[in-house]
Scaffold this motif. Structure first.
Motif, PDB file in Angstrom:
ATOM      1  N   GLU A 170      -9.881  29.678  -0.096  1.00  0.00           N
ATOM      2  CA  GLU A 170      -9.294  29.596   1.248  1.00  0.00           C
ATOM      3  C   GLU A 170      -9.460  28.202   1.844  1.00  0.00           C
ATOM      4  O   GLU A 170      -8.717  27.811   2.744  1.00  0.00           O
TER       5      GLU A 170
ATOM      6  N   GLU B  78     -24.939  26.792  -0.986  1.00  0.00           N
ATOM      7  CA  GLU B  78     -24.449  28.016  -0.325  1.00  0.00           C
ATOM      8  C   GLU B  78     -25.174  28.163   1.011  1.00  0.00           C
ATOM      9  O   GLU B  78     -26.404  28.171   1.061  1.00  0.00           O
TER      10      GLU B  78
ATOM     11  N   SER C   7     -16.772  36.118   0.840  1.00  0.00           N
ATOM     12  CA  SER C   7     -15.771  37.199   0.930  1.00  0.00           C
ATOM     13  C   SER C   7     -15.455  37.754  -0.447  1.00  0.00           C
ATOM     14  O   SER C   7     -15.086  38.923  -0.593  1.00  0.00           O
ATOM     15  N   THR C   8     -15.607  36.922  -1.468  1.00  0.00           N
ATOM     16  CA  THR C   8     -15.291  37.376  -2.831  1.00  0.00           C
ATOM     17  C   THR C   8     -16.116  38.612  -3.176  1.00  0.00           C
ATOM     18  O   THR C   8     -15.616  39.570  -3.761  1.00  0.00           O
TER      19      THR C   8
ATOM     20  N   ILE D 232      -7.921  36.333  -4.413  1.00  0.00           N
ATOM     21  CA  ILE D 232      -8.936  36.207  -5.461  1.00  0.00           C
ATOM     22  C   ILE D 232      -8.386  35.346  -6.597  1.00  0.00           C
ATOM     23  O   ILE D 232      -9.069  34.461  -7.128  1.00  0.00           O
TER      24      ILE D 232
ATOM     25  N   ASP E 265     -15.719  25.384   7.848  1.00  0.00           N
ATOM     26  CA  ASP E 265     -16.324  24.050   7.710  1.00  0.00           C
ATOM     27  C   ASP E 265     -15.404  23.066   6.997  1.00  0.00           C
ATOM     28  O   ASP E 265     -15.517  21.852   7.183  1.00  0.00           O
TER      29      ASP E 265
HETATM   30  C1  LIG Z   1     -13.091  43.166   2.584  1.00  0.00           C
HETATM   31  C2  LIG Z   1     -12.228  42.194   1.822  1.00  0.00           C
HETATM   32  C3  LIG Z   1     -11.479  42.653   0.736  1.00  0.00           C
HETATM   33  C4  LIG Z   1     -10.672  41.751   0.034  1.00  0.00           C
HETATM   34  N1  LIG Z   1     -10.037  42.184  -1.102  1.00  0.00           N
HETATM   35  C5  LIG Z   1      -9.316  41.281  -1.828  1.00  0.00           C
HETATM   36  C6  LIG Z   1      -8.798  41.627  -3.096  1.00  0.00           C
HETATM   37  O1  LIG Z   1      -9.068  42.685  -3.646  1.00  0.00           O
HETATM   38  N2  LIG Z   1      -8.009  40.718  -3.742  1.00  0.00           N
HETATM   39  C7  LIG Z   1      -7.738  39.488  -3.204  1.00  0.00           C
HETATM   40  O2  LIG Z   1      -6.988  38.718  -3.795  1.00  0.00           O
HETATM   41  N3  LIG Z   1      -8.307  39.107  -2.042  1.00  0.00           N
HETATM   42  C8  LIG Z   1      -9.105  39.948  -1.367  1.00  0.00           C
HETATM   43  N4  LIG Z   1      -9.722  39.530  -0.223  1.00  0.00           N
HETATM   44  C9  LIG Z   1      -9.654  38.098   0.135  1.00  0.00           C
HETATM   45  C10 LIG Z   1     -10.544  37.306  -0.829  1.00  0.00           C
HETATM   46  O3  LIG Z   1     -11.740  38.006  -1.040  1.00  0.00           O
HETATM   47  C11 LIG Z   1     -10.876  35.899  -0.312  1.00  0.00           C
HETATM   48  O4  LIG Z   1      -9.722  35.209   0.104  1.00  0.00           O
HETATM   49  C12 LIG Z   1     -11.553  35.087  -1.416  1.00  0.00           C
HETATM   50  O5  LIG Z   1     -12.655  35.782  -1.930  1.00  0.00           O
HETATM   51  C13 LIG Z   1     -11.998  33.729  -0.885  1.00  0.00           C
HETATM   52  O6  LIG Z   1     -12.791  33.093  -1.860  1.00  0.00           O
HETATM   53  P1  LIG Z   1     -13.475  31.704  -1.488  1.00  0.00           P
HETATM   54  O7  LIG Z   1     -14.302  31.330  -2.643  1.00  0.00           O
HETATM   55  O8  LIG Z   1     -12.443  30.775  -0.989  1.00  0.00           O
HETATM   56  O9  LIG Z   1     -14.383  32.042  -0.228  1.00  0.00           O
HETATM   57  P2  LIG Z   1     -15.701  32.934  -0.150  1.00  0.00           P
HETATM   58  O10 LIG Z   1     -15.744  33.940  -1.229  1.00  0.00           O
HETATM   59  O11 LIG Z   1     -15.792  33.438   1.249  1.00  0.00           O
HETATM   60  O12 LIG Z   1     -16.858  31.887  -0.440  1.00  0.00           O
HETATM   61  C14 LIG Z   1     -17.105  30.811   0.423  1.00  0.00           C
HETATM   62  C15 LIG Z   1     -18.603  30.587   0.472  1.00  0.00           C
HETATM   63  O13 LIG Z   1     -18.876  29.325   1.068  1.00  0.00           O
HETATM   64  C16 LIG Z   1     -20.019  29.447   1.889  1.00  0.00           C
HETATM   65  N5  LIG Z   1     -20.013  28.343   2.851  1.00  0.00           N
HETATM   66  C17 LIG Z   1     -19.234  28.184   3.945  1.00  0.00           C
HETATM   67  N6  LIG Z   1     -19.484  27.010   4.553  1.00  0.00           N
HETATM   68  C18 LIG Z   1     -20.435  26.391   3.807  1.00  0.00           C
HETATM   69  C19 LIG Z   1     -21.106  25.135   3.920  1.00  0.00           C
HETATM   70  N7  LIG Z   1     -20.824  24.278   4.913  1.00  0.00           N
HETATM   71  N8  LIG Z   1     -22.056  24.830   3.007  1.00  0.00           N
HETATM   72  C20 LIG Z   1     -22.359  25.687   1.987  1.00  0.00           C
HETATM   73  N9  LIG Z   1     -21.746  26.881   1.851  1.00  0.00           N
HETATM   74  C21 LIG Z   1     -20.789  27.222   2.736  1.00  0.00           C
HETATM   75  C22 LIG Z   1     -19.867  30.830   2.489  1.00  0.00           C
HETATM   76  O14 LIG Z   1     -21.085  31.309   2.989  1.00  0.00           O
HETATM   77  C23 LIG Z   1     -19.319  31.630   1.313  1.00  0.00           C
HETATM   78  O15 LIG Z   1     -20.353  32.215   0.565  1.00  0.00           O
HETATM   79  C24 LIG Z   1     -10.572  40.400   0.461  1.00  0.00           C
HETATM   80  C25 LIG Z   1     -11.333  39.953   1.541  1.00  0.00           C
HETATM   81  C26 LIG Z   1     -12.158  40.839   2.214  1.00  0.00           C
HETATM   82  C27 LIG Z   1     -12.983  40.312   3.354  1.00  0.00           C
END
Ligand SMILES: Cc1cc2nc3c(=O)[nH]c(=O)nc-3n(C[C@H](O)[C@H](O)[C@H](O)COP(=O)(O)OP(=O)(O)OC[C@H]3O[C@@H](n4cnc5c(N)ncnc54)[C@H](O)[C@@H]3O)c2cc1C
Length: 473
Positions: A436, A35, A43-44, A453, A228
């Motif tokens: 994403e 991480e 964002s989660t 989510i 990234d």
């Molecule tokens: C305010 C807000 C409210 C939302 N509400 C909802 C909702 O209620 N329902 C819904 O469906 N969606 C919602 N969304 C969208 C949803 O939260 C996101 O699309 C989803 O959480 C993405 O999950 P993820 O695991 O792909 O990314 P993330 O949860 O963003 O996790 C990615 C992680 O990877 C880490 N990272 C990045 N690059 C690197 C690297 N090179 N090496 C190591 N670590 C790295 C980041 O720091 C981060 O912690 C919301 C978004 C926001 C911002």
């Protein structure tokens, strides 16, 4: 004997990464998760945690009749069949079992109807035909806590403050990563590094529509959303799916925070286009509202009155009574003593705006909305009190536009095993992606509520299972 350090390496500790790590460990794989930031969650953790899924025990308990077929049809239709049906069907099939998996891990989604993304239960925040949005207790934070507890119980190691720099590739197979200058080898790698909303150049390249918001654009995605995955993909000729798409929430031009901090615009407001005509249910779901505004082809405005301004609750960063007044001086809010004068301020025909406000006043305060059925949207949120008329001077207008960038959909194209595909649509050995960072499930229309989510956790769990299977075979 394996020659790698771990069976599976997971890049990113949001919903997708944590789900991948836990599910890979459940399959008996040794796992490490990197991480980039100082804490897990991405964002989660910032989200409402709303999770769209069909055929769940929560729905059944509430007597909601739903099925994978129904969810699939709705999902594909809303996205105009621009997504691969095979991948979407897989997602629709797995979302329900994934929610059950989360409930089994300790996630709490009470079997009660919920009127909004802040009340745990089953919600209808989108344009879905049945109640399908599951809101957990403690929202996104609660979801991350549950996954992190499971991660610790499964013995998955986490390296915080460690941004993976690049992939290791040997003979066409992804064989590990480089982080902090150190090479680490694995049987499978899961890219779960989130979206690209925080990188201006990548937004310009993969979601240029967001830039139409100009100075009003603001990003609420987590700081780690630096895209990234795009660089990792370029190393191995990965295909990108979902370019051009993302979620922009409509908001007033002066707002700079997600609504939890920003506060909410007055309920008694009418949205009009540059012809002074009402064109939408002002509470239309974010699944469609951005598109409705963009389709007007010119500025859109929200109009309200002095009583509505004075009724704004205190304590919010943007929608606050005194702040609205203060913004008049700079022009972000327009004010006039009559509706006709307000029309001149915002350059719309005065007779149109008068007719629009008059028609709105005849309907919404009586609890009906023959034209746009906003009464039904409000009822689904549990708001049954009649709206006040827009009648007390002075009158106000501010531009409403999609300006809040929540998430991006351009990810590494995945197949039904969450394997990343190359430019010839062949799975790249050893490489999986989800959330994403994985492309193909999130489409041109956000299937609210809870599309992203559900995508992150469902496809993350699948990616972890597939990576473990590939690594331990
Ligand atoms: C305010 C807000 C409210 C939302 N509400 C909802 C909702 O209620 N329902 C819904 O469906 N969606 C919602 N969304 C969208 C949803 O939260 C996101 O699309 C989803 O959480 C993405 O999950 P993820 O695991 O792909 O990314 P993330 O949860 O963003 O996790 C990615 C992680 O990877 C880490 N990272 C990045 N690059 C690197 C690297 N090179 N090496 C190591 N670590 C790295 C980041 O720091 C981060 O912690 C919301 C978004 C926001 C911002």
């Amino acid at each position: 004997m394996s020659d790698h350090d771990f069976d599976v390496i997971v890049i990113g500790g949001g919903g997708a990464g944590l789900a991948a790590a836990v599910s890979a460990a459940e399959r008996g794989a040794s796992v490490i998760l990197f991480e980039a930031e100082g804490e897990l969650g991405g964002s989660t953790q910032l989200s409402a945690g709303m999770f769209t899924a069909a055929g769940t025990s929560v729905q059944k308990e509430l007597g909601v009749d739903d099925s994978v077929d129904r969810f699939f049809q709705h999902y594909m239709d809303l996205n105009q069949w621009l997504l691969k049906p095979g991948l979407v069907r897989r997602f629709c099939e797995l979302s329900g079992p994934t929610l059950e998996w989360l409930l089994g891990l300790g996630l709490e989604v009470p079997a009660q109807l919920s009127g909004n993304a802040h009340t745990p239960g089953l919600c209808r925040a989108g344009v879905e035909d049945v109640w399908r949005a599951h809101v957990p207790k403690d929202q996104g934070y609660g979801l991350v806590q549950v996954l992190d507890r499971a991660r610790r119980a499964a013995g998955v190691e986490v390296a915080l403050h460690t941004r993976v720099e690049r992939l290791l590739v040997e003979d066409g197979r992804v064989s590990g990563v480089v982080a902090d200058g150190v090479e680490l080898h694995a049987g499978g790698v899961v890219v779960a590094s989130g979206g690209l909303a925080q990188d201006d150049a990548l937004v310009k390249r993969f979601f240029p529509d967001a830039l139409a918001a100009g100075d009003s654009l603001f990003v609420v995605a987590a700081p780690g959303s630096r895209g990234d995955h795009i660089g990792f993909g370029e190393q191995v000729d990965a295909s990108v799916a979902g370019a051009g798409w993302g979620l922009m929430l409509p908001t007033a031009e002066f707002v700079r925070h997600h609504h939890w901090q920003a506060g909410f615009p007055p309920v008694s407001r009418v949205h009009v286009n540059s012809r002074g005509r009402r064109f939408m249910d002002e509470d239309a779901s974010y699944a469609v509202s951005g598109g409705l505004i963009e389709a007007q082809g010119g500025p859109a405005w929200m109009v309200f009155d002095e009583a509505a301004r004075l009724a704004l609750p205190a304590g919010y960063a943007d929608w606050e009574a005194d702040r609205v007044t203060d913004l008049v001086a700079g022009g972000a809010v327009r004010r006039a003593d009559s509706v006709e004068d307000l029309a001149a301020e915002i350059d719309v025909p005065a007779d149109h705006l008068l007719a629009t406000v008059s028609r709105w006043n005849q309907q919404l305060p009586q609890g009906s909305d023959i034209d746009f059925q906003r009464d039904q949207t409000l009822a689904a949120k549990g708001a049954t009190a009649p709206l006040a008329e827009i009648a007390s001077p002075p009158f106000y207008a501010t531009r409403v536009l999609p300006a809040e960038l929540v998430c991006t959909h351009a990810g590494l194209e995945i197949d039904v095993r969450a394997s990343v595909l190359d430019s010839r649509a062949r799975p790249i050995p050893g490489l999986h992606a989800a959330g994403e960072a994985g492309g193909g499930v999130l489409g041109n229309r956000y299937v609210g509520g809870g599309n992203a989510i559900a995508n992150a956790v469902t496809m993350g769990r699948l990616a972890g299972q597939s990576a473990a299977a590939g690594a331990t075979a």
